[in-house]
Design an enzyme around this catalytic site. Structure first.
Site, mmCIF file in Angstrom:
data_model
loop_
_atom_site.group_PDB
_atom_site.id
_atom_site.type_symbol
_atom_site.label_atom_id
_atom_site.label_comp_id
_atom_site.label_asym_id
_atom_site.label_seq_id
_atom_site.Cartn_x
_atom_site.Cartn_y
_atom_site.Cartn_z
ATOM 1 N N MET A 1 28.429 59.599 -54.055
ATOM 2 C CA MET A 1 27.211 59.080 -54.502
ATOM 3 C C MET A 1 27.513 57.857 -55.624
ATOM 4 S SD MET A 1 25.184 62.337 -56.136
ATOM 5 C CE MET A 1 23.815 63.303 -55.021
ATOM 6 N N LEU B 1 27.687 68.115 -55.081
ATOM 7 C CA LEU B 1 28.731 68.932 -55.534
ATOM 8 C C LEU B 1 29.415 67.916 -56.805
ATOM 9 C CD1 LEU B 1 30.213 70.236 -52.270
ATOM 10 C CD2 LEU B 1 29.112 71.452 -54.141
ATOM 11 N N GLY C 1 18.692 62.449 -63.401
ATOM 12 C CA GLY C 1 19.498 63.476 -62.647
ATOM 13 C C GLY C 1 20.460 64.159 -63.835
ATOM 14 N N GLU D 1 27.319 55.652 -51.431
ATOM 15 C CA GLU D 1 26.117 55.987 -50.498
ATOM 16 C C GLU D 1 25.266 54.486 -50.546
ATOM 17 O OE1 GLU D 1 23.927 58.784 -53.160
ATOM 18 O OE2 GLU D 1 23.968 57.346 -54.790
ATOM 19 N N ILE E 1 26.802 60.308 -63.598
ATOM 20 C CA ILE E 1 27.656 60.346 -63.025
ATOM 21 C C ILE E 1 28.090 58.908 -62.208
ATOM 22 C CG2 ILE E 1 27.606 62.649 -62.266
ATOM 23 C CD1 ILE E 1 26.835 61.620 -59.230
ATOM 24 N N ASP E 2 26.998 57.961 -62.361
ATOM 25 C CA ASP E 2 27.111 56.814 -61.607
ATOM 26 C C ASP E 2 27.977 55.650 -62.200
ATOM 27 O OD1 ASP E 2 25.672 58.034 -59.451
ATOM 28 O OD2 ASP E 2 23.764 57.125 -60.235
ATOM 29 N N GLY F 1 17.461 54.598 -66.180
ATOM 30 C CA GLY F 1 15.987 54.806 -66.105
ATOM 31 C C GLY F 1 15.611 55.501 -67.493
ATOM 32 N N ARG G 1 27.616 66.370 -59.090
ATOM 33 C CA ARG G 1 26.806 66.378 -60.367
ATOM 34 C C ARG G 1 26.782 67.813 -60.822
ATOM 35 N NH1 ARG G 1 21.401 63.520 -59.003
ATOM 36 N NH2 ARG G 1 20.276 65.448 -59.665
HETATM 37 O O1 F6P Z 1 21.858 58.809 -60.344
HETATM 38 C C1 F6P Z 1 22.605 60.068 -60.055
HETATM 39 C C2 F6P Z 1 22.496 60.360 -58.688
HETATM 40 O O2 F6P Z 1 23.137 61.580 -58.404
HETATM 41 C C3 F6P Z 1 22.747 59.235 -57.720
HETATM 42 O O3 F6P Z 1 24.189 59.229 -57.472
HETATM 43 C C4 F6P Z 1 22.100 59.566 -56.358
HETATM 44 O O4 F6P Z 1 21.856 58.610 -55.623
HETATM 45 C C5 F6P Z 1 20.914 60.346 -57.126
HETATM 46 O O5 F6P Z 1 21.146 60.747 -58.371
HETATM 47 C C6 F6P Z 1 20.350 61.385 -56.185
HETATM 48 O O6 F6P Z 1 19.100 61.868 -57.076
HETATM 49 P P1 F6P Z 1 18.519 63.261 -56.617
HETATM 50 O O7 F6P Z 1 18.459 64.182 -57.719
HETATM 51 O O8 F6P Z 1 17.078 62.724 -56.602
HETATM 52 O O9 F6P Z 1 18.871 64.023 -55.474
#
Ligand code: F6P
Length: 365
Positions: free
Chosen positions: A185, A290, A12, A238, A142-143, A120, A292
């Site tokens: 998130m 928002l 992401g 989440e 961001i996590d 990942g 990200r």
């Molecule tokens: O790992 C970053 C993240 O934004 C998580 O916080 C969230 O669960 C996931 O990616 C969402 O991913 P996608 O881009 O598939 O919506």
């Protein structure tokens, strides 16, 4: 012939990716025997035919440290170890194309790879390192869920966005005498929720590391109401879940994608509160992507720049299989194998959780 460095942004996106790219390119410009290339959309740029590789010049990266996203694109679907392919019957499966990727890197005379990504992506880095790839990792997400680094870049910007949302929700909650729930998130870690709750002054903070009891949340709301404050703000990660419950998610059948997509914790909590007899009106906000997008905050620009310069210097020092990590105030090299070994959860007994509790924030237990 100049040595070729390939830069990859995977998983992401997150604020600060462009600042890392710029820092790598600017630092590399001091070494006349190196050129820097970017693989479009993570490793897809190398894996696809025709390949999509771009030269990254100082001119191309000028000023991009203030921009969100990544100029070389990214994907959180698939990768060299689980590449999605369609069967003749239309169904999808994944195959291991890591040996093919290694051949392609050799064919392109790639002398080093910097892989900028979250857990990942760094698992992919480690897998490639074990196959002999000269790779360096840079921790992005961001996590903030990667171990062995004080912070990942992108996290502080996400916290700023989440805190800004809490600030705005507090004023509307107060005006309408409501309970406002904000879902943020963070995947399986509650870092964004915890930081935004403390910074924004939420009454309740629910994180994946502490299963919540709806009665405790109700007690906290009732205390708040009877104390004369007719409104309350809740921040829920989440990945938060009720005691003996499961996380809220939808199963994803996207080939090569994460098998589950988290989301819905806030709406579920809202229903649970109504079922438990909450008498004041409830509204829900899902902050989503928002967190990200958009420009990185100053802290993330600095951290991302530190990571980029350090990662290139690790290339010069041939520190393959290592990840640049933030160990305040320095950037240090840690083995990728260590960084991916454990997930960086919030410790429920940590000082930060104690701070939240000391401020009267209900953690749901
Ligand atoms: O790992 C970053 C993240 O934004 C998580 O916080 C969230 O669960 C996931 O990616 C969402 O991913 P996608 O881009 O598939 O919506």
């Amino acid at each position: 012939m100049r040595k070729r460095l390939l830069v990859v942004t995977g998983g992401g996106d997150c604020p600060g990716l462009n600042a890392v790219i710029r820092a790598i390119v600017k630092r590399a410009a001091f070494e006349s025997d190196w050129e820097v290339l970017g693989s479009i959309d993570a490793f897809n740029g190398i894996m696809l035919d025709p390949m999509q590789i771009v030269e990254l010049t100082p001119e191309m990266v000028a000023g991009i440290h203030v921009q969100g996203g990544t100029i070389i694109g990214t994907t959180n679907r698939g990768g060299p170890f689980n590449w999605p392919v369609q069967n003749t019957d239309g169904s999808w499966t994944t195959i291991d194309r890591s040996a093919d990727l290694m051949d392609r890197l050799r064919a392109q005379n790639i002398s080093a790879v910097i892989n900028i990504g979250g857990d990942g992506s760094q698992k992919i880095s480690q897998g490639l390192f074990e196959l002999g790839c000269p790779v360096i990792g840079v921790p992005k997400t961001i996590d903030n869920d990667l171990s062995d680094t004080d912070f990942t870049f992108g996290f502080q910007t996400a916290v700023e966005s989440a805190t800004d949302a809490v600030d705005k929700l507090v004023t509307t909650a107060a005006s309408h005498h409501r309970v406002l729930i904000l879902e943020v998130m963070g995947r399986y870690a509650g870092w964004i929720a915890l930081h935004a709750s403390i910074a924004g002054g939420a009454e309740v903070c629910l994180i994946p590391e502490i299963d919540y009891d709806i009665n405790s949340v109700m007690d906290a709301l009732n205390r708040r109401i009877t104390s004369g404050k007719g409104f309350a703000n809740i921040v829920i990660a989440e990945g938060a879940k009720p005691r003996e419950g499961t996380m809220s998610y939808t199963a994803s059948d996207d080939p090569g994608a994460m098998p589950i997509r988290l989301g819905g914790a806030g709406l579920r909590l809202s229903q649970e509160l109504k079922d438990a007899g909450c008498s004041i009106e409830i509204r829900e906000t899902i902050l989503g992507h928002l967190q990200r997008g958009g420009k990185p905050c100053a802290f993330d620009r600095v951290l991302a720049s530190q990571f980029g310069v350090a990662a290139f210097e690790m290339v010069l020092q041939e520190k393959w299989g290592q990840m640049a990590a933030y160990c305040h105030p320095e950037i240090v090299a840690v083995p990728l194998s260590e960084a991916i070994k454990t997930y960086n959860h919030v410790d429920p007994g940590s000082g930060l959780v104690r701070t939240a509790r000391g401020l009267g924030i209900c953690m749901g237990d």
